[in-house]
Motif scaffolding. Sequence first.
Motif, PDB file in Angstrom:
ATOM      1  N   LYS A 113       0.871  -1.172   0.000  1.00  0.00           N
ATOM      2  CA  LYS A 113       0.000   0.000   0.000  1.00  0.00           C
ATOM      3  C   LYS A 113       0.909   1.223   0.000  1.00  0.00           C
ATOM      4  O   LYS A 113       1.613   1.475   0.983  1.00  0.00           O
ATOM      5  CB  LYS A 113      -0.907  -0.010   1.222  1.00  0.00           C
ATOM      6  CG  LYS A 113      -1.858  -1.189   1.250  1.00  0.00           C
ATOM      7  CD  LYS A 113      -2.730  -1.155   2.481  1.00  0.00           C
ATOM      8  CE  LYS A 113      -3.720  -2.306   2.484  1.00  0.00           C
ATOM      9  NZ  LYS A 113      -4.638  -2.219   3.628  1.00  0.00           N
ATOM     10  N   VAL A 114       0.904   1.960  -1.112  1.00  0.00           N
ATOM     11  CA  VAL A 114       1.828   3.076  -1.303  1.00  0.00           C
ATOM     12  C   VAL A 114       1.054   4.394  -1.253  1.00  0.00           C
ATOM     13  O   VAL A 114       0.054   4.561  -1.950  1.00  0.00           O
ATOM     14  CB  VAL A 114       2.565   2.965  -2.659  1.00  0.00           C
ATOM     15  CG1 VAL A 114       3.541   4.117  -2.836  1.00  0.00           C
ATOM     16  CG2 VAL A 114       3.271   1.624  -2.793  1.00  0.00           C
ATOM     17  N   TYR A 115       1.532   5.314  -0.429  1.00  0.00           N
ATOM     18  CA  TYR A 115       0.921   6.625  -0.260  1.00  0.00           C
ATOM     19  C   TYR A 115       1.917   7.682  -0.736  1.00  0.00           C
ATOM     20  O   TYR A 115       3.051   7.723  -0.257  1.00  0.00           O
ATOM     21  CB  TYR A 115       0.585   6.877   1.207  1.00  0.00           C
ATOM     22  CG  TYR A 115      -0.271   5.794   1.817  1.00  0.00           C
ATOM     23  CD1 TYR A 115      -1.655   5.883   1.811  1.00  0.00           C
ATOM     24  CD2 TYR A 115       0.314   4.667   2.398  1.00  0.00           C
ATOM     25  CE1 TYR A 115      -2.443   4.884   2.371  1.00  0.00           C
ATOM     26  CE2 TYR A 115      -0.469   3.661   2.956  1.00  0.00           C
ATOM     27  CZ  TYR A 115      -1.839   3.776   2.946  1.00  0.00           C
ATOM     28  OH  TYR A 115      -2.604   2.783   3.487  1.00  0.00           O
ATOM     29  N   VAL A 116       1.492   8.540  -1.660  1.00  0.00           N
ATOM     30  CA  VAL A 116       2.351   9.590  -2.208  1.00  0.00           C
ATOM     31  C   VAL A 116       1.683  10.934  -1.933  1.00  0.00           C
ATOM     32  O   VAL A 116       0.521  11.132  -2.300  1.00  0.00           O
ATOM     33  CB  VAL A 116       2.561   9.406  -3.728  1.00  0.00           C
ATOM     34  CG1 VAL A 116       3.451  10.507  -4.286  1.00  0.00           C
ATOM     35  CG2 VAL A 116       3.134   8.029  -4.044  1.00  0.00           C
ATOM     36  N   ASN A 117       2.410  11.835  -1.282  1.00  0.00           N
ATOM     37  CA  ASN A 117       1.891  13.166  -0.969  1.00  0.00           C
ATOM     38  C   ASN A 117       2.910  14.222  -1.345  1.00  0.00           C
ATOM     39  O   ASN A 117       4.107  13.950  -1.408  1.00  0.00           O
ATOM     40  CB  ASN A 117       1.595  13.298   0.526  1.00  0.00           C
ATOM     41  CG  ASN A 117       0.408  12.478   0.956  1.00  0.00           C
ATOM     42  OD1 ASN A 117      -0.376  12.038   0.138  1.00  0.00           O
ATOM     43  ND2 ASN A 117       0.280  12.255   2.240  1.00  0.00           N
ATOM     44  N   TYR A 118       2.414  15.440  -1.567  1.00  0.00           N
ATOM     45  CA  TYR A 118       3.308  16.554  -1.842  1.00  0.00           C
ATOM     46  C   TYR A 118       4.142  16.888  -0.613  1.00  0.00           C
ATOM     47  O   TYR A 118       3.675  16.759   0.524  1.00  0.00           O
ATOM     48  CB  TYR A 118       2.520  17.800  -2.251  1.00  0.00           C
ATOM     49  CG  TYR A 118       1.984  17.741  -3.657  1.00  0.00           C
ATOM     50  CD1 TYR A 118       2.836  17.918  -4.740  1.00  0.00           C
ATOM     51  CD2 TYR A 118       0.644  17.517  -3.902  1.00  0.00           C
ATOM     52  CE1 TYR A 118       2.359  17.857  -6.033  1.00  0.00           C
ATOM     53  CE2 TYR A 118       0.154  17.462  -5.193  1.00  0.00           C
ATOM     54  CZ  TYR A 118       1.019  17.632  -6.252  1.00  0.00           C
ATOM     55  OH  TYR A 118       0.533  17.566  -7.528  1.00  0.00           O
ATOM     56  N   LYS A 119       5.365  17.343  -0.840  1.00  0.00           N
ATOM     57  CA  LYS A 119       6.200  17.835   0.250  1.00  0.00           C
ATOM     58  C   LYS A 119       5.556  19.099   0.815  1.00  0.00           C
ATOM     59  O   LYS A 119       4.804  19.799   0.128  1.00  0.00           O
ATOM     60  CB  LYS A 119       7.607  18.151  -0.263  1.00  0.00           C
ATOM     61  CG  LYS A 119       8.373  16.917  -0.684  1.00  0.00           C
ATOM     62  CD  LYS A 119       9.756  17.281  -1.186  1.00  0.00           C
ATOM     63  CE  LYS A 119      10.522  16.017  -1.571  1.00  0.00           C
ATOM     64  NZ  LYS A 119      11.872  16.334  -2.063  1.00  0.00           N
TER      65      LYS A 119
END
Length: 87
Positions: free
Chosen positions: A5-11
């Motif tokens: 389960k991969v979560y990608v968010n803006y810095k």
Amino acid sequence: MALAKVYVNYKKSILNPEAEAVHKALKRLGYGDIEDVKLGKYFELTIADGKSKAEIDKEINEICDKLLANYNMENYHYEIVETEAAQ
């Protein structure tokens, strides 16, 4: 089998206009207690049996670095969950 389960968010330093629009809409709807909104991407990657935890970690990091996350603008984290094989 394993499920990543991969979560990608803006810095934090990157402006996210879509999240800001959602935040403003929530305020207009009366949800003034919401202080911040983060908007990102979520991926589920199913991994076949036969790999060690270390091999899976290495592979998922490579996938995120090469494809799923823009390292200049985004951070990612993931969790690996063991699943049963499909019947």
